[in-house]
Structures are given as C-alpha cells and as structure tokens.
Enzyme design. Structure first.
Site, PDB file in Angstrom:
ATOM      1  N   CYS A   1     -14.832  10.986  18.189  1.00  0.00           N
ATOM      2  CA  CYS A   1     -15.998  10.101  18.050  1.00  0.00           C
ATOM      3  C   CYS A   1     -16.394   9.508  19.404  1.00  0.00           C
ATOM      4  O   CYS A   1     -16.954  10.220  20.221  1.00  0.00           O
ATOM      5  CB  CYS A   1     -15.731   9.039  16.990  1.00  0.00           C
ATOM      6  SG  CYS A   1     -17.268   8.515  16.216  1.00  0.00           S
ATOM      7  N   HIS A  40     -14.204  12.164  12.351  1.00  0.00           N
ATOM      8  CA  HIS A  40     -12.849  11.597  12.345  1.00  0.00           C
ATOM      9  C   HIS A  40     -11.890  12.481  11.549  1.00  0.00           C
ATOM     10  O   HIS A  40     -11.627  12.209  10.374  1.00  0.00           O
ATOM     11  CB  HIS A  40     -12.878  10.181  11.754  1.00  0.00           C
ATOM     12  CG  HIS A  40     -13.522   9.192  12.647  1.00  0.00           C
ATOM     13  ND1 HIS A  40     -12.839   8.501  13.606  1.00  0.00           N
ATOM     14  CD2 HIS A  40     -14.812   8.812  12.753  1.00  0.00           C
ATOM     15  CE1 HIS A  40     -13.667   7.721  14.265  1.00  0.00           C
ATOM     16  NE2 HIS A  40     -14.874   7.887  13.772  1.00  0.00           N
ATOM     17  N   GLU A  72      -8.795  12.614  11.647  1.00  0.00           N
ATOM     18  CA  GLU A  72      -7.559  11.919  11.259  1.00  0.00           C
ATOM     19  C   GLU A  72      -7.617  11.411   9.820  1.00  0.00           C
ATOM     20  O   GLU A  72      -6.580  11.220   9.185  1.00  0.00           O
ATOM     21  CB  GLU A  72      -7.255  10.763  12.228  1.00  0.00           C
ATOM     22  CG  GLU A  72      -8.168   9.541  12.157  1.00  0.00           C
ATOM     23  CD  GLU A  72      -9.441   9.653  12.981  1.00  0.00           C
ATOM     24  OE1 GLU A  72      -9.860  10.793  13.273  1.00  0.00           O
ATOM     25  OE2 GLU A  72     -10.036   8.614  13.316  1.00  0.00           O
ATOM     26  N   GLY A 114       0.832  -1.208   0.000  1.00  0.00           N
ATOM     27  CA  GLY A 114       0.000   0.000   0.000  1.00  0.00           C
ATOM     28  C   GLY A 114       0.864   1.255   0.000  1.00  0.00           C
ATOM     29  O   GLY A 114       0.601   2.203  -0.747  1.00  0.00           O
TER      30      GLY A 114
HETATM   31  N1  GLN Z   1     -19.531   3.581  19.031  1.00  0.00           N
HETATM   32  C1  GLN Z   1     -19.823   4.960  18.832  1.00  0.00           C
HETATM   33  C2  GLN Z   1     -20.990   5.151  17.884  1.00  0.00           C
HETATM   34  O1  GLN Z   1     -21.355   4.272  17.164  1.00  0.00           O
HETATM   35  C3  GLN Z   1     -18.613   5.704  18.351  1.00  0.00           C
HETATM   36  C4  GLN Z   1     -18.155   5.276  17.003  1.00  0.00           C
HETATM   37  C5  GLN Z   1     -16.748   5.719  16.700  1.00  0.00           C
HETATM   38  O2  GLN Z   1     -16.012   6.105  17.595  1.00  0.00           O
HETATM   39  N2  GLN Z   1     -16.349   5.620  15.461  1.00  0.00           N
HETATM   40  O3  GLN Z   1     -21.553   6.223  17.847  1.00  0.00           O
END
Ligand code: GLN
Length: 539
Positions: free
Chosen positions: A381, A507, A509, A18
């Site tokens: 998240c 996210h 990142e 990759g």
């Molecule tokens: N488990 C949590 C949700 O579904 C957070 C998901 C995550 O961190 N990507 O909302």
C-alpha cells in the site's frame, strides 16, 4: 436451531479473548460444525476505521469492505473462513442505527430506552448471523465485565439465554489469575469478583478460562469452581504459550473444552483431530533456520498496529520451516541515519501501509537501499507508493517526485488522489475498501508467484499511482505487473533485475492464514532465506 457461545472477559483487558474465541471456532470447525464468528465492541465509535493505531491497533478490512476490529483477523486466520460486515459491530453503530430509525418515525412515537430498544438492536444483529445451516455462533464481547458501556451487551446476551433456553446458549468467561511473586501464590479473588459482577446481571458462566503465567494447581481450580459456581472440569487454564499463539487451540482441546461445549449443547460429533494444525505448530516449534525481516514502519513500537502483517510474515516463514525474526525499524531512524546498519543486517525489507507524512522519507530511503543493494523488498500500500516515488526520484531523475498526500504541491505527483476521492469530506468508510480484482501480467514475478491471471485482494487507501507517469516508469524498467481489470489502476509493480522486488497497492496480509500462507509472503520470505543462505563473497 443455531446455538450461541458468548465469551466475556473479566479483571483486565488484553487477556487474548480474541485468540481464545478464534481457537474455539477452530476446534468446533474441526468437529465438523458450521461456525460463524462475531465481535461486539462496546465503545462509541461507529467503527474503528477512523481510530488511531495507538488507540486501537490495526484496522482489519473484510472482503465486503468493512473496517473492523483486529480480532476478526484472528478469526479468519484460525478458522480459515472469511468474515464480513456482519461479524463486528460497536455500541456506536447500534446507537446510530436506533437514532436514525427514531428520526424516521419507525418507533411510532414510543419512548426509546436502553432495554428493550438498544438491546433489541444488539440481539437482532447477533441473530442475523444464525443463517440456515449455521450450527454455532461464537460471539465475543470486547472490554471487561464492569465497564459501563458493556452493560447493554451483557443484558442482550442474557436475554438470548432466556429466549433460546440455556441448553442452546453457553457463557464462557475469561479471567486473569495473577501470581503474586512476593507471596509466592496465585490469587483467585479478582476472578471471583468478576464472576460476581456477571451474576449480578443474571449471567452464570458455564465455563471459566483462566489466563495465568503459571499452571494452576488442583486446589486453586477447586476454589475457583466453588466461588464462581462453575463445575470443576469446566475451570480451564490458559497459560502464556511458549512458542506461538497457534498453540492455543491445542491447549484448550487437551483440557476438553470442545467436549465440554458438545456436552452443554447435547451434540455428538467426533473429536477434533487437528492434524494439520499440529503439523503447523510443529513447524513453528522446530524451525530449520532463522531469517531476519526488517519492517520499516511509523508505529514500530506498536505490536498491534501491524498485527496481520506480522502474522503473515510468520506464515511465510512457516512455509519454509524458518523462524522469522522481525526487526522493527522506525522509519524516522532511517531518516536520521541511526538505523542504517540495522537495515543492512536484515535479509528482507518490508515497507507496510500507512497514512500521512511522518516517516515517509525514511521509508523511501529504505527502499532505495533494498533496490540498489539487492536486498529482497516487499512494499504494501503506502509501501508501493513509496517505491514508485523512490524509482521516480532516483531512476527517472525527478528529484521532486512525491505523493500529494505527503506534499500537496509537488511538481511531480507520481502518486495522487483518485478523482472519486477528491470530493470526500467524511473520513469514515470513504476509502477504496474491500476486495477488488487484479489482473496479473503473464511472465511477471507476480504471475509466477500466484500462478493465476486474476486475483482478488483487499484494499484500504485513497491515493493511486498517477497514470500520466506510467509510460516513463515502464520505460526505465519498472514492471506494472498487476492492474485493475479495466487497466485504470496500478495494483502491483516489480523489478525484474533484482533478487525480489515487488510492491502491491492492496493488503495481502489480510488474507494470509497459517495453514495457507499467502503466496506473496511465502515468496518474499523465500527470497530472504535465499539471500541468507548465499555464500559470502570474498572482497
Ligand atoms: N495513505 C495511503 C493512501 O491513502 C496508503 C494507505 C495504506 O497504506 N493503507 O492511499
């Protein structure tokens, strides 16, 4: 006419195909070419969305909401170009589509076969990337030559070579040349055999990239050239890089790989200068200091589970010319108390995304320490959800506050399921996925960091901050600094009276790049550097 470069792997997996594919993409872009990247995965899952991080590492999410292989993260970071749904498909997806069409009668009663029906489906997906104006598609095939499930993919790329002409299709084979310590020698036999396997199918590689722990002497390269039927100048070595994976494009370019590709395709383009890239590598190789970031996760032992996250943290470090030492802390070790000293020794605490109950109490405790002790904190998240739970418990005094994902019957569900998610039965591709806009509150840390009022970030989650607790949270000082444009969903929270405390439901990142570190990672690592540089106060 769009050209194709197909990258296969031999001998063992985890060769860094990759990163090599991404590096080739980078070099071609620097040559002024319009490139598209593709990853084909021969396994039978329809996509990696429901696969365990132990099996598959991170699930990378594209702007258009596809749950894809983590190699797409490398592609985006190295090439600076967004990938999409089209950039990754699996054998499972191919069979699924063919069988769906068969049920609809689209094959007019024909007998379905691996060749041509499955191979045609693969080829049409490969060719869908060759849009007008695209010069080269760089396509990587996951797995190792010799895997049964990879055969149809190899057959499909062989056919493309036949159809388009070998001058328009290039096969690059990555292989492993082991160093046998006891014999004090490198061995070429496994590479010879993997190339023989490829030739059995009808693919003769045009270049060989040999991963090795040691440098390959001229006679070894000559032997590989002779036995593998690849010209000597196209037998390249890719030794383990010393400092950073971002050295790989430079290593390949020094051996003339981009020129070899240009000659194969009879293309004339000025050489890749790679000036910004060289500067970037220089910043990694010669940092001005080291800063420690603690990542409190459920999969602390797994490098691949947080691939983009670790990269984004390093990008934040590059922006401050600091090397980041990532201290992986298992959330459960905070629960048991064994990692409390470690967590107090870092300059910034990050709680990443995650699913399920395991480790959540440790994450919540880590956030409490960060909040109360003024350690820079970044939540992502699940990290945001835990930050809200922590604030509700310890500042609002709602001791039972929780997320319904963690404790379905909690009397204080400060994080809960969105209405549209309540009825979901299928697990694949049913989350809130992909890029969504977020409005940022003026005057907030988020606003100062991004410098704009609206951003677009990628999501992958089901649960949300419960709107019925918003007023209480705000009253006690939690700033809801980012909301969905309709104001309905909480996207960012922060604490103003703290050196740096910010959490996001998305996210970031996934969008950070070494040449363009994500503003939030840059700011977070900056706050950690500031904490590290603060003179110690005499007690
Ligand atoms: N488990 C949590 C949700 O579904 C957070 C998901 C995550 O961190 N990507 O909302």
């Amino acid at each position: 006419m769009t050209k194709y470069i197909f990258i296969t792997g031999g001998v063992v997996s985890s060769l860094g195909k990759g990163i090599t594919a991404a590096s080739i993409g980078r070099l071609l872009i620097d040559r002024g070419l319009n490139v598209r990247m593709l990853k084909m995965d021969p396994y039978l899952n329809v996509d990696p969305g429901t696969m365990s991080p132990y099996e598959h590492g991170e699930v990378y999410v594209t702007d258009d909401g596809a749950e894809t292989d983590l190699d797409l993260g490398h592609y985006e970071r190295f090439t600076g170009q967004p990938t999409s749904k089209k950039s990754n498909f699996t054998a499972g997806r191919i069979y699924w589509d063919v069988l769906r069409k068969e049920r609809k009668g689209e094959y007019l009663g024909n007998t379905l076969q691996m060749i041509p029906h499955i191979t045609d489906e693969i080829k049409s997906r490969v060719r869908s990337l060759a849009e007008p104006g695209v010069d080269i598609v760089v396509a990587e095939i996951g797995g190792t030559v010799g895997d049964i499930e990879g055969l149809t993919f190899l057959e499909a790329i062989r056919q493309i070579g036949l159809e388009d002409g070998r001058e328009n299709v290039m096969y690059i084979h990555m292989t492993y040349v082991p160093f046998i310590k006891a014999a004090g020698e490198v061995k070429t036999k496994p590479s010879q055999q993997s190339v023989a396997k490829l030739r059995e199918i009808g693919i003769a590689p045009d270049a060989l990239i040999c991963r090795s722990e040691v440098s390959l002497a001229e006679d070894v390269r000559k032997k590989l050239s002779l036995f593998c039927n690849v010209p000597l100048h196209a037998v390249l070595e890719e030794q383990d890089v010393k400092h950073t994976i971002y050295e790989v494009p430079l290593v390949l370019s020094e051996q003339g790989l981009d020129e070899i590709i240009m000659v194969h395709f009879r293309m004339a383009r000025p050489p890749a200068k790679m000036a910004p890239w060289r500067k970037l590598v220089d910043a990694v190789v010669h940092p001005e200091g080291v800063v420690k970031i603690g990542v409190v996760g459920k999969y602390s032992e797994l490098q691949d589970a947080y691939k983009s996250l670790y990269e984004a943290i390093h990008h934040g470090g590059i922006a401050h010319r600091h090397q980041v030492e990532i201290v992986r802390i298992a959330a459960e070790d905070i629960e048991s108390g064994s990692a409390l000293e470690t967590i107090r020794s870092v300059h910034g605490i990050l709680v990443p995304g995650g699913f399920g109950k395991r480790g959540t109490e440790g994450k919540i405790k880590a956030i409490q320490i960060a909040r109360e002790e003024g350690i820079p904190f970044f939540g992502i998240c699940l990290g945001l959800q835990c930050a809200v739970i922590e604030f509700a418990r310890n500042v609002l005094g709602l001791a039972s506050a929780n997320s319904t994902e963690i404790e379905p019957g909690t009397p204080n569900p400060v994080v809960c399921l969105m209405e549209e998610q309540e009825t979901v039965v299928d697990l694949g591709a049913t989350m809130r996925l992909g890029a969504w806009p977020c409005r940022i509150k003026r005057g907030s840390v988020a606003y100062r960091t991004y410098g704009v009022e609206e951003v677009s970030e990628r999501h992958r989650h089901r649960y949300e901050v419960n709107n019925s607790y918003r007023a209480q949270l705000e009253e006690k000082g939690l700033v809801l600094s980012g909301l969905s444009p309709d104001g309905h969903l909480v996207e960012m929270v922060e604490l103003p009276d703290h050196p740096w405390f910010l959490a996001v439901q998305f996210h970031p990142e996934l969008k950070s790049q070494p040449l363009q570190p994500h503003p939030l990672f840059k700011a977070f690592v900056g706050a950690a550097v500031a904490l590290k540089s603060k003179p110690a106060i005499c007690q």
